[in-house]
Write an enzyme that holds these catalytic residues in place. Structure first.
Site, PDB file in Angstrom:
ATOM      1  N   TYR A  52       0.846  -1.199   0.000  1.00 25.00           N
ATOM      2  CA  TYR A  52       0.000   0.000   0.000  1.00 25.00           C
ATOM      3  C   TYR A  52       0.877   1.243   0.000  1.00 25.00           C
ATOM      4  O   TYR A  52       1.881   1.287   0.703  1.00 25.00           O
ATOM      5  CB  TYR A  52      -0.885   0.030   1.254  1.00 25.00           C
ATOM      6  CG  TYR A  52      -2.339  -0.241   0.926  1.00 25.00           C
ATOM      7  CD1 TYR A  52      -3.046   0.684   0.165  1.00 25.00           C
ATOM      8  CD2 TYR A  52      -2.965  -1.393   1.345  1.00 25.00           C
ATOM      9  CE1 TYR A  52      -4.372   0.449  -0.153  1.00 25.00           C
ATOM     10  CE2 TYR A  52      -4.296  -1.635   1.015  1.00 25.00           C
ATOM     11  CZ  TYR A  52      -4.985  -0.712   0.274  1.00 25.00           C
ATOM     12  OH  TYR A  52      -6.290  -0.942  -0.053  1.00 25.00           O
ATOM     13  N   GLU A  54      -0.555   4.839  -0.195  1.00 22.42           N
ATOM     14  CA  GLU A  54      -1.409   6.033  -0.338  1.00 22.42           C
ATOM     15  C   GLU A  54      -0.582   7.296  -0.176  1.00 22.42           C
ATOM     16  O   GLU A  54       0.244   7.393   0.730  1.00 22.42           O
ATOM     17  CB  GLU A  54      -2.537   5.997   0.696  1.00 22.42           C
ATOM     18  CG  GLU A  54      -3.600   4.994   0.324  1.00 22.42           C
ATOM     19  CD  GLU A  54      -4.829   5.071   1.219  1.00 22.42           C
ATOM     20  OE1 GLU A  54      -5.031   6.078   1.896  1.00 22.42           O
ATOM     21  OE2 GLU A  54      -5.592   4.095   1.210  1.00 22.42           O
ATOM     22  N   ASP A 198      -7.549  13.475 -24.365  1.00 20.12           N
ATOM     23  CA  ASP A 198      -7.479  12.056 -24.012  1.00 20.12           C
ATOM     24  C   ASP A 198      -6.822  11.307 -25.170  1.00 20.12           C
ATOM     25  O   ASP A 198      -7.444  11.110 -26.212  1.00 20.12           O
ATOM     26  CB  ASP A 198      -8.907  11.543 -23.751  1.00 20.12           C
ATOM     27  CG  ASP A 198      -8.944  10.048 -23.471  1.00 20.12           C
ATOM     28  OD1 ASP A 198      -7.891   9.385 -23.573  1.00 20.12           O
ATOM     29  OD2 ASP A 198     -10.037   9.536 -23.160  1.00 20.12           O
ATOM     30  N   THR A 224      -4.450   6.107 -21.279  1.00 21.02           N
ATOM     31  CA  THR A 224      -4.248   4.783 -20.706  1.00 21.02           C
ATOM     32  C   THR A 224      -2.814   4.389 -21.045  1.00 21.02           C
ATOM     33  O   THR A 224      -2.134   5.058 -21.827  1.00 21.02           O
ATOM     34  CB  THR A 224      -5.230   3.743 -21.279  1.00 21.02           C
ATOM     35  OG1 THR A 224      -5.195   3.798 -22.693  1.00 21.02           O
ATOM     36  CG2 THR A 224      -6.638   3.989 -20.787  1.00 21.02           C
ATOM     37  N   LYS A 227      -2.927  -0.275 -24.871  1.00 15.92           N
ATOM     38  CA  LYS A 227      -3.191   0.095 -26.278  1.00 15.92           C
ATOM     39  C   LYS A 227      -1.877   0.263 -27.058  1.00 15.92           C
ATOM     40  O   LYS A 227      -1.000  -0.576 -26.935  1.00 15.92           O
ATOM     41  CB  LYS A 227      -4.069   1.344 -26.324  1.00 15.92           C
ATOM     42  CG  LYS A 227      -5.406   1.145 -25.568  1.00 15.92           C
ATOM     43  CD  LYS A 227      -6.360   2.294 -25.745  1.00 15.92           C
ATOM     44  CE  LYS A 227      -7.683   2.037 -25.077  1.00 15.92           C
ATOM     45  NZ  LYS A 227      -7.897   2.720 -23.812  1.00 15.92           N
ATOM     46  N   ARG A 233      -2.426  -2.518 -18.080  1.00 17.23           N
ATOM     47  CA  ARG A 233      -3.697  -1.792 -18.036  1.00 17.23           C
ATOM     48  C   ARG A 233      -3.634  -0.756 -16.930  1.00 17.23           C
ATOM     49  O   ARG A 233      -3.596  -1.105 -15.757  1.00 17.23           O
ATOM     50  CB  ARG A 233      -4.851  -2.768 -17.760  1.00 17.23           C
ATOM     51  CG  ARG A 233      -5.048  -3.827 -18.820  1.00 17.23           C
ATOM     52  CD  ARG A 233      -5.628  -3.224 -20.086  1.00 17.23           C
ATOM     53  NE  ARG A 233      -6.977  -2.771 -19.862  1.00 17.23           N
ATOM     54  CZ  ARG A 233      -8.055  -3.504 -20.064  1.00 17.23           C
ATOM     55  NH1 ARG A 233      -7.944  -4.737 -20.493  1.00 17.23           N
ATOM     56  NH2 ARG A 233      -9.259  -3.005 -19.846  1.00 17.23           N
TER      57      ARG A 233
HETATM   58  N1  DSN Z   1     -12.546   0.499 -24.174  1.00 18.47           N
HETATM   59  C1  DSN Z   1     -11.503   1.252 -24.841  1.00 18.47           C
HETATM   60  C2  DSN Z   1     -11.499   1.001 -26.294  1.00 18.47           C
HETATM   61  O1  DSN Z   1     -11.579  -0.152 -26.662  1.00 18.47           O
HETATM   62  O2  DSN Z   1     -11.404   1.916 -27.092  1.00 18.47           O
HETATM   63  C3  DSN Z   1     -11.590   2.690 -24.555  1.00 18.47           C
HETATM   64  O3  DSN Z   1     -11.533   2.856 -23.194  1.00 18.47           O
END
Ligand code: DSN
Length: 432
Positions: A52, A54, A198, A224, A227, A233
């Site tokens: 932890y 925090e 974003d 994020t 991707k 993630r």
């Molecule tokens: N769920 C994601 C996507 O597949 O684009 C976006 O957060």
């Protein structure tokens, strides 16, 4: 020798083995998915899952932070260098929390925010009505031009002038073209709004230089870490120095408790990987593959929203093929090509059975596939479309996909599941 998981929980072990086999034996075209490196996976599954932390480095609410402080500082420094940002917060659990934290750093509930509508390629958290961001804020949504499938910046400016939002959000989940972040920044300035960008989908392309960065034009950038960036993630916020304290407070204690230190550690590793010539070559190939795939799909008579792609993703409008998006996605899945059905701009069909299909090239590119394979994939997809009700033909496509997968196994330094990746693929081939 049995692994600990195999010995302790054979049921879950077997399910993970099956998932590893699935990821190995199919072409994964969901544009937000990828394969992480063994190094990222190792950091993600490390002893940091036990800790932890925090607070922030040097100011925690629990003791025992001798190592976590160092790790989080490294992660922050790598993020700032990679994205050329003044400040980085690497604690958001995901993109959704990162977005909400960004908005709450700059606005109060009931203030007006303005983002791209979900059916036009935005995200739930850009103010869509069923999301908390569409409930606690007064949400105004802009759309893409129905004829071009692209942003009409004059229309966006007009809407911003009319509604005077506190925040304008740029960024998308299903927009295949480059985004002009400078114009978004200008519009925000003209109406006295803040600009939140974003870049969850394109972060890997941004750091590698294949998509312009919003960092100079946005007050806060949210992303994020998986991707195209190919990390674990997670989520991250980058901002100008003047917003650093607001952003940090908004994440913790505003929205979150203890950061997931194992994920944060893996994010640090992924950012080291993204800061290499190999990653730049990878990101370049993602775009080349998407363009090759798009061109071939056009040759097969598929309609692509905006007519093609500049980035890692393609949005197919299936109306001229008379196939519903869901039906096509499910048939492709049976053919071992994994995609997601998606709305297209001004879709007359409902979101749960829309007219489009969204595909992307990050994961296939990690497998080492190039333009030739992208074209083959277009041909395989076309065979499925032409034989949508012919299960024998779809099964034959599945066999051909498996062969292609066996020629492009996930490279050694990437991982699916312990040492099971290749045996899993071999097992599947033998069973066919
Ligand atoms: N769920 C994601 C996507 O597949 O684009 C976006 O957060």
């Amino acid at each position: 020798m049995l692994t600990a998981l195999e010995q302790y929980d054979p049921e879950i072990y077997e399910l993970l083995r099956q998932e590893a086999a699935r990821q190995s034996g199919c072409i994964r075209l969901i544009p937000s998915e990828n394969y992480v490196s063994k190094a990222v996976m190792q950091a993600s599954g490390s002893c940091l899952t036990n800790k932890y932390a925090e607070g922030y480095p040097g100011k925690r609410y629990y003791e025992g932070q001798q190592v976590t402080d160092l790790i989080e500082t490294v992660a922050q420094q790598r993020a700032k260098k990679l994205f050329k940002a003044d400040h980085a917060n690497v604690q958001p659990y995901s993109g959704s929390v990162a977005n909400l934290a960004a908005y709450l750093a700059l606005a109060k509930p009931s203030d007006t925010i303005m983002g791209l509508a979900l059916p036009h390629g935005g995200h739930l958290t850009h103010g869509w009505k069923v999301s908390i961001t569409g409930k606690i804020f007064n949400s105004v949504q802009y759309e893409v031009n129905p004829d071009t499938g692209r942003f009409d910046y004059d229309q966006i400016r007009k809407l911003a002038k009319k509604h005077k939002p506190k925040i304008i959000i740029s960024g998308c989940t299903a927009y295949p073209r480059q985004i002009d972040f400078r114009i978004f920044g200008d519009i925000a300035k003209e109406v006295g709004a803040c600009h939140v960008s974003d870049i969850a989908h394109i972060a890997g392309l941004v750091v590698a230089g294949f998509h312009p960065s919003p960092v100079p034009y946005a007050d806060i950038v949210s992303t994020t870490t998986h991707k195209t960036l190919r990390g674990p993630r997670g989520g991250m916020l980058l901002c100008k120095a003047e917003y650093a304290s607001k952003v940090d407070k908004s994440v913790f204690p505003g929205l979150q408790g203890g950061p997931h230190m194992h994920t944060l550690t893996a994010i640090a590793v992924a950012m080291a990987e993204a800061d290499t010539p190999e990653f730049i070559a990878y990101a370049k190939q993602i775009v080349k593959n998407a363009k090759a795939l798009a061109e071939k799909l056009l040759e097969y008579g598929f309609n692509l929203v905006s007519g093609g792609t500049d980035n890692h993703l393609i949005l197919i409008d299936l109306r001229n093929k008379n196939i519903a998006g869901k039906k096509f996605a499910k048939a492709l899945d049976r053919a071992r090509i994994v995609t997601n059905y998606n709305t297209v701009p001004n879709d007359p069909a409902p979101p749960f059975n829309p007219s489009g299909l969204r595909i992307g090239t990050p994961a296939m590119t990690t497998r080492g596939m190039k333009e030739e394979q992208a074209q083959q994939i277009a041909a395989l997809m076309n065979r499925v479309a032409e034989n949508i009700d012919n299960e024998a033909a779809i099964e034959q496509v599945a066999k051909d996909v498996l062969l292609l997968c066996s020629q492009f196994p996930v490279p050694d330094h990437f991982i699916i599941q312990n040492n099971d990746a290749r045996p899993a693929l071999e097992t599947q081939q033998n069973s066919k």
